[in-house]
Design an enzyme around this catalytic site. Structure first.
Site, PDB file in Angstrom:
ATOM      1  N   ASP A 176      -4.550  -0.808  -7.836  1.00  0.00           N
ATOM      2  CA  ASP A 176      -3.517  -0.517  -6.837  1.00  0.00           C
ATOM      3  C   ASP A 176      -2.165  -0.323  -7.533  1.00  0.00           C
ATOM      4  O   ASP A 176      -2.022  -0.650  -8.713  1.00  0.00           O
ATOM      5  CB  ASP A 176      -3.451  -1.687  -5.844  1.00  0.00           C
ATOM      6  CG  ASP A 176      -2.876  -1.286  -4.488  1.00  0.00           C
ATOM      7  OD1 ASP A 176      -2.557  -0.099  -4.291  1.00  0.00           O
ATOM      8  OD2 ASP A 176      -2.762  -2.175  -3.620  1.00  0.00           O
TER       9      ASP A 176
ATOM     10  N   ASP B  70      -1.479   2.374   3.622  1.00  0.00           N
ATOM     11  CA  ASP B  70      -2.462   1.534   4.307  1.00  0.00           C
ATOM     12  C   ASP B  70      -2.695   2.012   5.738  1.00  0.00           C
ATOM     13  O   ASP B  70      -1.764   2.361   6.443  1.00  0.00           O
ATOM     14  CB  ASP B  70      -1.959   0.089   4.369  1.00  0.00           C
ATOM     15  CG  ASP B  70      -2.096  -0.619   3.039  1.00  0.00           C
ATOM     16  OD1 ASP B  70      -2.573   0.007   2.072  1.00  0.00           O
ATOM     17  OD2 ASP B  70      -1.721  -1.802   2.966  1.00  0.00           O
TER      18      ASP B  70
HETATM   19  C1  LIG Z   1      -1.419  -3.216   6.515  1.00  0.00           C
HETATM   20  O1  LIG Z   1      -1.236  -4.576   6.107  1.00  0.00           O
HETATM   21  C2  LIG Z   1      -0.252  -4.791   5.111  1.00  0.00           C
HETATM   22  C3  LIG Z   1      -0.277  -6.247   4.729  1.00  0.00           C
HETATM   23  O2  LIG Z   1      -0.066  -7.050   5.833  1.00  0.00           O
HETATM   24  C4  LIG Z   1       1.099  -4.333   5.602  1.00  0.00           C
HETATM   25  O3  LIG Z   1       2.043  -4.438   4.554  1.00  0.00           O
HETATM   26  C5  LIG Z   1       1.005  -2.864   6.051  1.00  0.00           C
HETATM   27  O4  LIG Z   1       2.232  -2.470   6.608  1.00  0.00           O
HETATM   28  C6  LIG Z   1      -0.092  -2.702   7.094  1.00  0.00           C
HETATM   29  N1  LIG Z   1      -0.186  -1.289   7.476  1.00  0.00           N
HETATM   30  C7  LIG Z   1       0.193  -0.840   8.671  1.00  0.00           C
HETATM   31  C8  LIG Z   1       0.026   0.608   8.925  1.00  0.00           C
HETATM   32  O5  LIG Z   1       0.631  -1.581   9.526  1.00  0.00           O
END
Ligand SMILES: *[C@@H]1O[C@H](CO)[C@@H](O)[C@H](O)[C@H]1NC(C)=O
Ligand SMILES: *[C@@H]1O[C@H](CO)[C@@H](O)[C@H](O)[C@H]1NC(C)=O
Ligand SMILES: *[C@@H]1O[C@H](CO)[C@@H](O)[C@H](O)[C@H]1NC(C)=O
Ligand SMILES: *[C@@H]1O[C@H](CO)[C@@H](O)[C@H](O)[C@H]1NC(C)=O
Ligand SMILES: *[C@@H]1O[C@H](CO)[C@@H](O)[C@H](O)[C@H]1NC(C)=O
Ligand SMILES: *[C@@H]1O[C@H](CO)[C@@H](O)[C@H](O)[C@H]1NC(C)=O
Ligand SMILES: *[C@@H]1O[C@H](CO)[C@@H](O)[C@H](O)[C@H]1NC(C)=O
Ligand SMILES: *[C@@H]1O[C@H](CO)[C@@H](O)[C@H](O)[C@H]1NC(C)=O
Ligand SMILES: *[C@@H]1O[C@H](CO)[C@@H](O)[C@H](O)[C@H]1NC(C)=O
Ligand SMILES: *[C@@H]1O[C@H](CO)[C@@H](O)[C@H](O)[C@H]1NC(C)=O
Length: 475
Positions: A195, A260
């Site tokens: 990552d 993500d």
């Molecule tokens: C997914 O989870 C991570 C860790 O909690 C966070 O930083 C990230 O913003 C999340 N993604 C979304 C699209 O919410």
């Protein structure tokens, strides 16, 4: 007469805009794989603890997820050897490595050797998550098999996540990566999720160097040197211009094309607006690949992040037809099919989306022929709410087509329209760049839809799509 002429002209114009189809082919990846990885990753449950409060990120609960995966899905699917249990961040000691500065597992929660042996006995494989660089705290330690202190290989940048970055021109850097992969091999690790690779990865509060792509090269060389089968999956939202795509394609087996996809701290895994963004990023990625060459090829699989389709609507966060649409697009893209769902709460649809034989056959196909956008009505590759995609045709004429209605753009879909309710989506062979007659079947329902000679259309509600297999009819 005039209106008829006008509409004929318009049709002629629309058809002439469709450029010839350039089929994208994916060859074997740098570490020797012909398929994208499948399986399960822990991050969704880690990022959304309220979904399964009894889940802890430790050996017992990861094993429980692995056991549930094996128990719920038909055993024959594991024969491909492509199913991984992938541990996300948190399995390792966070600030220092062993006496040689190699990453070590947090033995209060994991024993990676015994976990790997257990998974292998179930026909599963093990993935672990790491970041580029070595622990700054380990600077005075000697690199395994050398008398080079780790300090001597650093670039001077502390990335803000306890790691110091390497100066990839220094002697010792490759040996350090070799030593880490050697240790992983002894444990039985089968996949590395690397990552925070740059250029591309957002800083996320850290201080990433502008270019740590050397870590991707060094891990690849280490895997090659060790000679075993180990996948390298790189993350996140990587730069994909030709300079860096060339580096990723020469060294990694899959690459993230978006940030993500998971919700964070929510009672469901994913939001539709994020799915729209992930699909839009794939469209942009594959359009760049198509534009770059007359005979576009890839040697890497896209990673659209975890596949959240296994659990019911209240846990997944989107409707059942949207879950099918997610599965369809991840499969169509030839992407990693590593689910982030709670394997202990799969519903009947989730099991089907993760294991339907028809769909897994399509995934095998798209792992060699990833889909590209061909806009209904024009054959262009723009972002559109009502979209069509084609994968292949392969040498024998077989193709996979996807028709979709993404619903109103929720902000990151790239298409900007807000047509609500069911929509007719019609794609002609000219739009798709194909000719002749095709037998069409619906992959998810198994329905045989008949023979089609020049176009196909469907009525699709918001978030709905169709995954279609086209087999040429010999006339
Ligand atoms: C997914 O989870 C991570 C860790 O909690 C966070 O930083 C990230 O913003 C999340 N993604 C979304 C699209 O919410
Ligand atoms: C992990 O398990 C192996 C095999 O049982 C054992 O030899 C090793 O000592 C364990 N590691 C730790 C850190 O407990
Ligand atoms: C090497 O790194 C260690 C640990 O950060 C540090 O204490 C030490 O001063 C460094 N040595 C040199 C020669 O820079
Ligand atoms: C980025 O890193 C790679 C690998 O170390 C190197 O080959 C390349 O020249 C670097 N690019 C730039 C612009 O520094
Ligand atoms: C590719 O991306 C890198 C980093 O984002 C940038 O520095 C470089 O100029 C880009 N190269 C091309 C050819 O666009
Ligand atoms: C969704 O699944 C969970 C876990 O299996 C279950 O408790 C819940 O009742 C289900 N919700 C619906 C609406 O089916
Ligand atoms: C498709 O996308 C690429 C890059 O985004 C662009 O350069 C190209 O002209 C587009 N091709 C068509 C047929 O629209
Ligand atoms: C056509 O080619 C595809 C891709 O190589 C393959 O999966 C499929 O089985 C072939 N179909 C036939 C009828 O040979
Ligand atoms: C395509 O052509 C075949 C053979 O002429 C015919 O049987 C079939 O009905 C046609 N399909 C459509 C959708 O018109
Ligand atoms: C396809 O289009 C025709 C004519 O426009 C329409 O009558 C038919 O209902 C459409 N079929 C579907 C499945 O949407």
């Amino acid at each position: 007469m005039a209106p008829v002429l006008l509409s004929l002209l318009w049709v002629g114009l629309a058809v002439s805009q469709a450029t010839p189809l350039k089929v994208v082919k994916t060859g074997n990846t740098p570490n020797g794989f012909s398929n994208a990885p499948r399986g399960w990753n822990s991050f969704g449950l880690q990022a959304n603890p309220s979904i399964n409060p009894s889940f802890k990120f430790d050996q017992e609960h990861v094993t429980e997820q692995a056991d549930a995966l094996v128990a719920n899905l038909p055993s024959s699917i594991f024969d491909t050897g492509d199913y991984y249990i992938s541990l996300d961040s948190g399995w390792s000691v966070g600030a220092n490595g062993d006496e040689y500065g190699r990453i070590v597992y947090d033995s209060s929660i994991f024993n990676i050797s015994t976990l790997a042996s257990y998974l292998h006995s179930k026909n599963l494989k093990l993935g672990v998550y790491i970041l580029p660089g070595a622990f700054c705290n380990d600077g005075d330690k000697m690199i395994y098999g050398t008398n080079i202190p780790i300090n001597a290989t650093f670039s001077g940048n502390n990335d803000g996540f306890a790691r110091c970055d390497f100066d990839f021109s220094k002697d010792g850097v490759q040996q350090w990566h070799d030593s880490v992969v050697g240790l992983f091999a002894v444990w039985g690790v089968d996949l590395i999720k690397l990552d925070y690779v740059t250029p591309g990865s957002p800083d996320n509060g850290g201080h990433l160097p502008a270019n740590n792509s050397g870590s991707v090269i060094a891990y690849h060389n280490a895997i090659k040197g060790f000679g075993g089968a180990m996948r390298l999956d790189i993350s996140w939202k990587l730069e994909r211009n030709s300079t860096y795509l060339d580096i990723w394609e020469a060294n990694a087996d899959s690459m993230r094309t978006d940030q993500d996809i998971n919700n964070s701290g929510s009672s469901s895994f994913v939001a539709w607006k994020t799915v729209q963004r992930a699909i839009e990023n794939y469209r942009d990625f594959i359009s760049g690949v198509v534009a770059a060459s007359d005979q576009p090829t890839l040697t890497i699989h896209p990673d659209l992040d975890n596949l959240y389709v296994g659990n019911n609507q209240s846990i997944t966060g989107v409707s059942d037809s949207m879950r099918e649409t997610i599965a369809t697009h991840w499969i169509g893209a030839g992407a990693n099919l590593i689910s982030g769902s709670d394997m202990t709460k799969l519903d009947a649809l989730g099991i089907r989306l993760l294991s339907a034989p028809n769909a897994l056959n399509v995934a095998q196909f798209t792992a060699q022929y990833p889909m590209q956008p061909r806009n209904p009505g024009t054959g262009q590759n723009k972002s559109q709410q009502l979209q069509a995609w084609i994968a292949g045709p392969s040498d024998n004429g077989t193709a996979v087509v996807v028709l979709a209605n993404y619903g109103p753009d929720q902000g990151q879909g790239g298409f900007g329209t807000t047509y609500s309710g069911p929509q007719g989506v019609k794609v002609s062979w000219a739009d798709l760049g194909i000719q002749g007659s095709y037998h069409i079947s619906n992959v998810w329902t198994g329905a045989d839809l008949g023979v089609f000679n020049s176009s196909f259309n469907a009525t699709l509600d918001e978030g709905e799509s169709q995954l279609l297999m086209l087999t040429p009819v010999n006339t």
